[in-house]
Scaffold this active site. Structure first.
Site, PDB file in Angstrom:
ATOM      1  N   TYR A  28       3.040  49.845 -48.609  1.00 26.13           N
ATOM      2  CA  TYR A  28       4.140  50.788 -48.901  1.00 26.13           C
ATOM      3  C   TYR A  28       3.954  51.492 -50.235  1.00 26.13           C
ATOM      4  O   TYR A  28       4.909  51.691 -50.979  1.00 26.13           O
ATOM      5  CB  TYR A  28       5.499  50.064 -48.903  1.00 26.13           C
ATOM      6  CG  TYR A  28       5.774  49.296 -47.649  1.00 26.13           C
ATOM      7  CD1 TYR A  28       5.818  49.929 -46.414  1.00 26.13           C
ATOM      8  CD2 TYR A  28       5.984  47.918 -47.691  1.00 26.13           C
ATOM      9  CE1 TYR A  28       6.071  49.217 -45.250  1.00 26.13           C
ATOM     10  CE2 TYR A  28       6.233  47.200 -46.537  1.00 26.13           C
ATOM     11  CZ  TYR A  28       6.267  47.868 -45.326  1.00 26.13           C
ATOM     12  OH  TYR A  28       6.512  47.166 -44.182  1.00 26.13           O
ATOM     13  N   TYR A 156      14.213  47.419 -37.951  1.00 29.63           N
ATOM     14  CA  TYR A 156      12.840  47.213 -38.436  1.00 29.63           C
ATOM     15  C   TYR A 156      12.286  45.949 -37.790  1.00 29.63           C
ATOM     16  O   TYR A 156      12.936  44.898 -37.835  1.00 29.63           O
ATOM     17  CB  TYR A 156      12.780  47.081 -39.970  1.00 29.63           C
ATOM     18  CG  TYR A 156      11.383  46.769 -40.453  1.00 29.63           C
ATOM     19  CD1 TYR A 156      10.429  47.766 -40.557  1.00 29.63           C
ATOM     20  CD2 TYR A 156      11.009  45.455 -40.747  1.00 29.63           C
ATOM     21  CE1 TYR A 156       9.131  47.477 -40.951  1.00 29.63           C
ATOM     22  CE2 TYR A 156       9.709  45.154 -41.149  1.00 29.63           C
ATOM     23  CZ  TYR A 156       8.781  46.166 -41.256  1.00 29.63           C
ATOM     24  OH  TYR A 156       7.492  45.884 -41.640  1.00 29.63           O
ATOM     25  N   ASP A 250      15.439  39.430 -33.049  1.00 30.71           N
ATOM     26  CA  ASP A 250      14.461  39.272 -34.129  1.00 30.71           C
ATOM     27  C   ASP A 250      15.191  38.654 -35.325  1.00 30.71           C
ATOM     28  O   ASP A 250      15.891  39.338 -36.055  1.00 30.71           O
ATOM     29  CB  ASP A 250      13.887  40.658 -34.453  1.00 30.71           C
ATOM     30  CG  ASP A 250      12.921  40.646 -35.620  1.00 30.71           C
ATOM     31  OD1 ASP A 250      12.825  39.598 -36.302  1.00 30.71           O
ATOM     32  OD2 ASP A 250      12.284  41.680 -35.867  1.00 30.71           O
ATOM     33  N   LYS A 279       9.109  34.362 -41.986  1.00 29.83           N
ATOM     34  CA  LYS A 279       9.607  34.411 -43.369  1.00 29.83           C
ATOM     35  C   LYS A 279      10.002  33.032 -43.918  1.00 29.83           C
ATOM     36  O   LYS A 279       9.140  32.287 -44.327  1.00 29.83           O
ATOM     37  CB  LYS A 279      10.755  35.408 -43.473  1.00 29.83           C
ATOM     38  CG  LYS A 279      10.272  36.834 -43.181  1.00 29.83           C
ATOM     39  CD  LYS A 279      11.069  37.862 -43.886  1.00 29.83           C
ATOM     40  CE  LYS A 279      10.599  39.255 -43.573  1.00 29.83           C
ATOM     41  NZ  LYS A 279       9.441  39.675 -44.332  1.00 29.83           N
TER      42      LYS A 279
HETATM   43  C1  PLP Z   1      13.469  41.680 -38.975  1.00 28.27           C
HETATM   44  C2  PLP Z   1      11.992  41.724 -39.252  1.00 28.27           C
HETATM   45  N1  PLP Z   1      11.135  41.706 -38.233  1.00 28.27           N
HETATM   46  C3  PLP Z   1       9.797  41.730 -38.426  1.00 28.27           C
HETATM   47  C4  PLP Z   1       9.260  41.770 -39.691  1.00 28.27           C
HETATM   48  C5  PLP Z   1       7.764  41.819 -39.863  1.00 28.27           C
HETATM   49  O1  PLP Z   1       7.310  40.633 -40.399  1.00 28.27           O
HETATM   50  P1  PLP Z   1       5.860  40.568 -41.097  1.00 28.27           P
HETATM   51  O2  PLP Z   1       5.952  41.356 -42.343  1.00 28.27           O
HETATM   52  O3  PLP Z   1       5.652  39.086 -41.346  1.00 28.27           O
HETATM   53  O4  PLP Z   1       4.872  41.103 -40.129  1.00 28.27           O
HETATM   54  C6  PLP Z   1      10.124  41.792 -40.793  1.00 28.27           C
HETATM   55  C7  PLP Z   1       9.583  41.865 -42.163  1.00 28.27           C
HETATM   56  O5  PLP Z   1      10.260  42.228 -43.092  1.00 28.27           O
HETATM   57  C8  PLP Z   1      11.523  41.772 -40.569  1.00 28.27           C
HETATM   58  O6  PLP Z   1      12.396  41.814 -41.586  1.00 28.27           O
END
Ligand code: PLP
Length: 299
Positions: A28, A156, A250, A279
């Site tokens: 980014y 996202y 998610d 995470k």
């Molecule tokens: C809700 C959500 N899904 C997917 C991801 C993607 O995860 P990664 O960065 O481990 O690929 C993130 C990352 O911030 C997220 O907040």
């Protein structure tokens, strides 16, 4: 090879930073204009220590991963003890106690019959796996053409090509990447009667080509900390059931207590067909993610 512009916050960058920074491509970030990154040499609790001894409070906890603080003694001891025994071993025809224990414990903690755990190494990949499971679910039922996804503005789900396609179209740069990413249905969350009716109508018309609806439950994190109510989630579950579409939640950002309950979906009293986790799962110590499916999907 361009050297990043000097950073006014660093007086005397260590040699490893001056030498290494031109080779390091940050996420980014426009590398042509970004100042030299801050050199971190140590972590402890909520703090990062810089090379010159200054301490910063990491308010983003390394993108929400270090949920228990850096260098948590319990996690550190567990990781160290495991490394002494054996590191990563593939799950291709092999199994080991830590994978079995973690899969069992996740199954026990997740609501409903979310009890079939597929491990991977990043949040994005776990969402891709959820998408592939959803597509294959319909293939296995002999239903052709259910390959598209419904997701929501402000959402996202990652930065790989498939997950970009279900991100917010502006933030996910759908226009720029047109042709490279799949075209999905990006809708409004059913947060009031009008939007609920719109989504209901939409699913009525398109369910035959939709594999699953994908959303972050309660909070769209990276999209700007946009909150919606448990009622909205309940509505989403009901709409998916009515139109026979799978629901993927998610919980990569919301999982493990981030919204007050262990998982955000508990606040709505709903169970998704597939959930993604990452995470906080490792307290930020290593790359790990999980895609967990219900018995119906697994079977
Ligand atoms: C809700 C959500 N899904 C997917 C991801 C993607 O995860 P990664 O960065 O481990 O690929 C993130 C990352 O911030 C997220 O907040």
């Amino acid at each position: 090879m361009s050297v990043p512009p000097p950073n006014p916050l660093i007086n005397d960058p260590p040699a490893w930073l001056a030498e290494g920074a031109p080779h390091l491509w940050l996420p980014y970030t426009q590398m042509q204009t970004t100042p030299m990154a801050l050199p971190v040499v140590k972590t402890d609790g909520v703090r990062l220590t810089l090379a010159d001894g200054r301490e910063l409070v990491d308010g983003i906890s390394s993108w929400w991963t270090a949920a228990h603080g850096y260098n948590h003694p319990h996690i550190r001891e567990a990781v160290t003890a495991q490394l002494e025994k054996m590191p990563h071993v593939m799950l291709g025809g092999l199994a080991h106690e830590p994978a079995c224990r973690l899969a069992t414990r996740l199954s026990e903690k997740l609501p409903g019959d979310l009890a079939h755990v597929f491990f991977s190494e990043s949040g994005s990949v776990s969402v891709e796996i959820a998408m592939k499971i959803a597509v294959q679910y319909w293939i296995n039922q002999g239903k052709k053409g259910r390959t598209r996804f419904v997701s929501f503005k402000g959402g996202y789900h990652g930065d790989t090509l498939a997950t970009m396609s279900v991100c917010d179209p502006d933030e996910g740069m759908h226009t720029l990447f047109k042709g490279a990413i799949a075209e999905q249905f990006i809708c409004e969350l059913p947060s009031d009667a009008e939007k609920t009716a719109a989504l209901d109508t939409f699913l009525g018309e398109h369910a035959h080509e939709v594999a699953a609806v994908v959303t972050e439950p309660l909070v769209q994190g990276a999209g700007g900390m946009r909150f919606h109510s448990p009622e909205t989630l309940k509505t989403l579950r009901a709409l998916c059931d009515r139109h026979g579409v799978l629901l993927i939640l998610d919980e990569i950002f919301t999982g493990f207590g981030r919204t007050g309950t262990m998982f955000a979906c508990e606040q709505a009293g709903i169970v998704p067909d597939i959930v993604t986790l990452s995470k906080a799962l490792t307290g930020g110590t290593m790359a790990l993610a999980a895609t967990v499916a219900t018995a119906r999907v697994y079977e």
